[in-house]
Design an enzyme around this catalytic site. Structure first.
Site, PDB file in Angstrom:
ATOM      1  N   GLY A 219       3.703  -0.028  -1.223  1.00  9.43           N
ATOM      2  CA  GLY A 219       4.360  -1.192  -1.796  1.00  9.43           C
ATOM      3  C   GLY A 219       5.818  -0.981  -2.145  1.00  9.43           C
ATOM      4  O   GLY A 219       6.473  -1.908  -2.644  1.00  9.43           O
ATOM      5  N   ASP A 220       6.348   0.224  -1.946  1.00  9.67           N
ATOM      6  CA  ASP A 220       7.768   0.466  -2.227  1.00  9.67           C
ATOM      7  C   ASP A 220       8.317   1.334  -1.092  1.00  9.67           C
ATOM      8  O   ASP A 220       7.745   1.319  -0.001  1.00  9.67           O
ATOM      9  CB  ASP A 220       7.907   1.095  -3.618  1.00  9.67           C
ATOM     10  CG  ASP A 220       9.249   0.795  -4.261  1.00  9.67           C
ATOM     11  OD1 ASP A 220      10.276   1.067  -3.615  1.00  9.67           O
ATOM     12  OD2 ASP A 220       9.284   0.274  -5.394  1.00  9.67           O
ATOM     13  N   GLY A 242       6.020  -1.640   3.376  1.00  8.38           N
ATOM     14  CA  GLY A 242       6.783  -0.814   2.444  1.00  8.38           C
ATOM     15  C   GLY A 242       8.213  -1.294   2.404  1.00  8.38           C
ATOM     16  O   GLY A 242       8.542  -2.347   2.980  1.00  8.38           O
ATOM     17  N   HIS A 243       9.074  -0.531   1.717  1.00  9.04           N
ATOM     18  CA  HIS A 243      10.478  -0.940   1.611  1.00  9.04           C
ATOM     19  C   HIS A 243      11.383  -0.123   2.520  1.00  9.04           C
ATOM     20  O   HIS A 243      12.593  -0.110   2.354  1.00  9.04           O
ATOM     21  CB  HIS A 243      10.949  -0.855   0.155  1.00  9.04           C
ATOM     22  CG  HIS A 243      10.271  -1.869  -0.743  1.00  9.04           C
ATOM     23  ND1 HIS A 243      10.636  -2.033  -2.061  1.00  9.04           N
ATOM     24  CD2 HIS A 243       9.287  -2.761  -0.494  1.00  9.04           C
ATOM     25  CE1 HIS A 243       9.873  -2.994  -2.598  1.00  9.04           C
ATOM     26  NE2 HIS A 243       9.048  -3.443  -1.669  1.00  9.04           N
ATOM     27  N   GLY A 244      10.782   0.591   3.485  1.00  2.00           N
ATOM     28  CA  GLY A 244      11.583   1.331   4.446  1.00  2.00           C
ATOM     29  C   GLY A 244      11.838   2.757   4.011  1.00  2.00           C
ATOM     30  O   GLY A 244      11.211   3.264   3.083  1.00  2.00           O
TER      31      GLY A 244
END
Ligand SMILES: *[C@@H]1O[C@H](CO)[C@@H](O)[C@H](O)[C@H]1NC(C)=O
Ligand SMILES: *[C@@H]1O[C@H](CO)[C@@H](O)[C@H](O)[C@H]1NC(C)=O
Ligand SMILES: *[C@@H]1O[C@H](CO)[C@@H](O)[C@H](O)[C@H]1NC(C)=O
Ligand SMILES: *[C@@H]1O[C@H](CO)[C@@H](O)[C@H](O)[C@H]1NC(C)=O
Length: 395
Positions: A219-220, A242-244
């Site tokens: 999730g991040d 995700g956030h990469g």
């Protein structure tokens, strides 16, 4: 067409290796012999620590062995290595679960910690942080503990992590803090895309770190590289959701360290909030980010595929973090946001030496756009979308 990431092919081979027993060459200390209980109901953390102590005292190479089955580690469990008489390994064939009530450990920082180890090998196992209720608490905007990291290596040297699976961590899955010579291979990370603060692998103040052949859905940030880290190679990673893959956030404190010599290559980033990112706080700082290359990365419906953001939490100040010598090479695929390239650098410390080399990103079948400010650099080869670096301004 969705390109199958290389990492997905490499993982079965890595898992095969992970089942090689460490036990054949080492004195084996089985947690069952020290009172660990299967079934996941009875706290086995003391039994695990007693096993570790026994292995630690061995004058020949040793391995802590965790057989198949589910074991509850009901409190923060720190395996301290400073006084070990050998380079203890740990082979986990089973599943370790955190307490079902997140409040039991939620403020303890980390759940499973390896501290001051040297030459440690951690192999196999599933680490289940059971974070769902904590994420729900955070989502509901209630007062909740910040949550613990599933796994932390701290102040350790020569670490090998092989074929470990981390699921549903309350907070970050893995933290590597103040370590040198770390090699992570075949890691699998899984948590829902909307679970908060569940960064996959977080590096801080660590150097000579290699992360390869891993699959990260969380999730991040899939991987976050934070201040004081250097000589990092990230290769064959599948990231999404995700956030990469991020360098940052840098510059939260005035005199914290910089980040240098980072290579990220041969990765696939799919259905994420960002692709490859550098993020710095918009405030005074003596930190820096330099000598970074993002190479051969395939984006599949990734938001902000190429992004530098120096305006994190801006309150009118500009970022003092100097970003220089950053190359984006062979970055291709599809963006889920209009701007495939977004490089928004500090007004007071513009980015220098930014290279865009053979980029091909599309948005809805079109080239999409760019949004760039305070950036000096050059284009090499074909750069689509064009317009970020209008003419080569090499500084
Ligand atoms: C940069 O980092 C890589 C990966 O850790 C390492 O192999 C290389 O030696 C480093 N380069 C320098 C100049 O330190
Ligand atoms: C990176 O991608 C380019 C373009 O697809 C390819 O020519 C090159 O061989 C790749 N580099 C590596 C090291 O795989
Ligand atoms: C960019 O990729 C698209 C879609 O794969 C392709 O049609 C186009 O020819 C590529 N453009 C360049 C300049 O390589
Ligand atoms: C860059 O950051 C500034 C300050 O936060 C913001 O006002 C601006 O819209 C951003 N520009 C781009 C192109 O993202």
């Amino acid at each position: 067409m969705v390109v199958a990431p290389k990492s997905l092919f490499s993982i079965p081979i890595l898992l095969l290796f992970s089942t090689f027993s460490l036990a054949s060459s080492r004195a084996s200390f089985n947690v069952l012999d020290y009172g660990a209980k299967m079934g996941g109901k009875i706290d086995s953390s003391k039994a695990f620590l007693d096993t570790w102590q026994a292995a630690c005292a061995s004058t020949t190479s040793s391995v802590v062995y965790v057989p198949k089955g589910t074991f509850l580690l009901g409190s923060k469990t720190t395996f301290a290595g400073a006084f070990c008489k050998n380079n203890v390994a740990m082979q986990i064939d089973g599943t370790l679960v955190a307490p079902s009530d997140y409040r039991v450990i939620g403020d303890d920082g980390h759940w499973i910690v390896f501290w001051q180890t040297n030459g440690m090998v951690l192999r196999g196992g599933i680490l289940d942080g059971r974070g769902a209720n904590l994420w729900n608490c955070k989502k509901a905007g209630k007062q909740c503990p910040i949550g613990v990291t599933n796994l932390a290596f701290s102040n350790s040297n020569n670490v090998q992590i092989r074929g470990v699976t981390s699921i549903n961590s309350q907070m970050f899955h893995v933290v590597i803090h103040e370590c040198t010579n770390v090699n992570i291979k075949g890691f699998r990370i899984s948590a829902p895309g909307d679970s908060r603060n569940t960064d996959g692998i977080h590096l801080s103040r660590s150097s000579n770190v290699i992360v390869t052949g891993s699959t990260i859905s969380t999730g991040d940030d899939c991987i976050s590289i934070s201040p004081g880290s250097s000589n990092v190679l990230v290769e064959n990673i599948f990231c999404g959701p995700g956030h990469g893959i991020s360098i940052g956030s840098i510059g939260a404190q005035h005199n914290e360290g910089g980040v240098q010599n980072v290579t990220v290559r041969h990765c696939t980033i799919q259905n994420t909030q960002n692709g490859v990112r550098i993020k710095t706080w918009a405030k005074p700082s003596s930190a820096y980010v330099k000598k970074v290359i993002f190479q051969n990365v395939t984006m599949v419906n990734a938001g902000n595929p190429i992004i530098i953001d120096q305006n994190y939490r801006s309150n009118g100040q500009t970022s003092g973090v100097q970003i220089s010598g950053v190359t984006f090479q062979h970055i291709r695929g599809t963006s889920s946001t209009k701007d495939g390239i977004s490089i928004n650098c500090s007004r007071s410390k513009p980015c220098k030496g930014i290279t865009l080399h053979n980029i091909n990103l599309s948005f809805g079948g079109q080239p999409g756009g760019t949004s760039c400010s305070n950036v000096f650099g050059r284009n090499v080869g074909t750069v689509v979308p064009a317009g970020c670096i209008k003419k080569s301004t090499w500084k």
